[in-house]
Design an enzyme around this catalytic site. Structure first.
Site, mmCIF file in Angstrom:
data_model
loop_
_atom_site.group_PDB
_atom_site.id
_atom_site.type_symbol
_atom_site.label_atom_id
_atom_site.label_comp_id
_atom_site.label_asym_id
_atom_site.label_seq_id
_atom_site.Cartn_x
_atom_site.Cartn_y
_atom_site.Cartn_z
ATOM 1 N N GLY A 97 3.941 13.551 -59.570
ATOM 2 C CA GLY A 97 4.041 13.579 -61.037
ATOM 3 C C GLY A 97 3.118 14.659 -61.530
ATOM 4 N N SER A 118 -0.814 15.388 -61.907
ATOM 5 C CA SER A 118 -2.095 14.787 -61.495
ATOM 6 C C SER A 118 -3.096 14.683 -62.647
ATOM 7 C CB SER A 118 -2.692 15.533 -60.306
ATOM 8 O OG SER A 118 -2.814 16.901 -60.573
ATOM 9 N N CYS A 159 2.435 14.639 -53.217
ATOM 10 C CA CYS A 159 2.354 15.746 -54.178
ATOM 11 C C CYS A 159 1.169 15.557 -55.138
ATOM 12 C CB CYS A 159 3.687 15.937 -54.886
ATOM 13 S SG CYS A 159 3.860 17.593 -55.546
ATOM 14 N N ARG A 184 -3.695 23.405 -56.564
ATOM 15 C CA ARG A 184 -2.557 22.960 -57.385
ATOM 16 C C ARG A 184 -1.570 24.098 -57.667
ATOM 17 N NH1 ARG A 184 -4.573 19.732 -62.501
ATOM 18 N NH2 ARG A 184 -2.327 19.388 -62.675
ATOM 19 N N HIS A 187 8.063 15.600 -51.404
ATOM 20 C CA HIS A 187 8.486 14.318 -51.998
ATOM 21 C C HIS A 187 9.365 13.525 -51.023
ATOM 22 C CE1 HIS A 187 7.211 14.650 -56.263
ATOM 23 N NE2 HIS A 187 7.105 15.921 -55.924
ATOM 24 N N GLU A 244 10.262 10.562 -51.091
ATOM 25 C CA GLU A 244 11.122 9.584 -51.783
ATOM 26 C C GLU A 244 12.437 10.211 -52.249
ATOM 27 O OE1 GLU A 244 8.690 11.199 -53.084
ATOM 28 O OE2 GLU A 244 9.066 11.598 -55.200
HETATM 29 N N1 GLN Z 1 2.011 20.304 -60.049
HETATM 30 C C1 GLN Z 1 1.675 18.923 -60.140
HETATM 31 C C2 GLN Z 1 0.164 18.728 -60.268
HETATM 32 O O1 GLN Z 1 -0.573 19.644 -60.086
HETATM 33 C C3 GLN Z 1 2.187 18.142 -58.934
HETATM 34 C C4 GLN Z 1 3.690 18.194 -58.895
HETATM 35 C C5 GLN Z 1 4.351 17.025 -58.252
HETATM 36 O O2 GLN Z 1 3.758 15.964 -58.041
HETATM 37 N N2 GLN Z 1 5.632 17.166 -57.992
HETATM 38 O O3 GLN Z 1 -0.267 17.662 -60.540
#
Ligand code: GLN
Length: 202
Positions: free
Chosen positions: A59, A61, A91, A118, A180, A182
């Site tokens: 998601g 972070s 992720c 990130r 991911h 999932e």
């Molecule tokens: N770019 C998001 C972050 O830095 C991570 C992306 C993801 O979880 N798909 O939190």
């Protein structure tokens, strides 16, 4: 608590919490259900009671971090992991599990001795799918604004790589993927979490 699937080899009594502040909760829940375990959302420290394993989903972070702070879940998750509770971060979840975060740092749990950078592969349009190299033959990995993991410490086991970079790692009872799992029908990453939970029970 969502009922477990009794047809599956994993003990139906395994209960997996999924941090449900923001991000890809439902697809992780479906993967856990397919593996034959039960799941429950985690929004407060009290939700960790009685869990056999925990997932920190992908998601954003920064958003997830603010939610964890607000309800005291950082300390509660650290205690869960320190008592041997298996944790899988995917992720954004992997970012939150790292020792250190670069490029817009967020507070992390420090469960794995590694640095997460990130958005290191670019923006949303640079999302991609590929097959990772490692013990899990043919592991299809989908990357969405993924972090890159660098400088794994001596206790970190690299289970899969893409272009030489670690994408699936383990340190004791902590697992993390920058992709991911999932989003594909391949259940092997979730199975690895459930195996750790099962070992802890026996
Ligand atoms: N770019 C998001 C972050 O830095 C991570 C992306 C993801 O979880 N798909 O939190």
């Amino acid at each position: 608590m969502v009922a477990a699937n009794p047809q599956h080899p994993f003990a139906a009594e395994l209960r997996v919490g999924i941090v449900s502040i923001q991000g890809a909760v439902q697809l992780h829940a479906a993967a856990i259900a397919r593996a034959g375990a039960a799941w429950a959302p985690v929004r407060h420290a009290r939700d960790l009671a009685g869990l056999d394993a925990l997932i920190l989903p992908g998601g954003e972070s920064t958003t997830i971090s603010k939610g964890l702070e607000r309800v005291g879940l950082y300390e509660a998750i650290e205690a869960f992991a320190q008592s041997g509770g298996p944790v899988l971060g995917t992720c954004a979840g992997a970012i939150l599990m790292a020792r250190e975060v670069e490029d817009f740092p967020v507070r992390s749990l420090g469960l794995i001795d590694i640095i997460a950078v990130r958005n290191a592969y670019g923006t949303q349009v640079d999302s991609f799918a590929t097959v990772a190299q490692g013990e899990l033959e043919g592991l299809r990995a989908i990357f969405i604004r993924a972090p890159r993991l660098k400088r794994p410490g001596p206790d970190v086991e690299v289970l899969a790589r893409v272009d030489g970079w670690p994408v699936f790692i383990r340190q004791r009872n902590a697992l993390a993927t920058t992709f991911h799992p999932e989003l594909t029908p391949d259940g092997r990453v979730h199975a690895a979490l459930l195996e750790l939970a099962q070992k802890r029970q026996s």
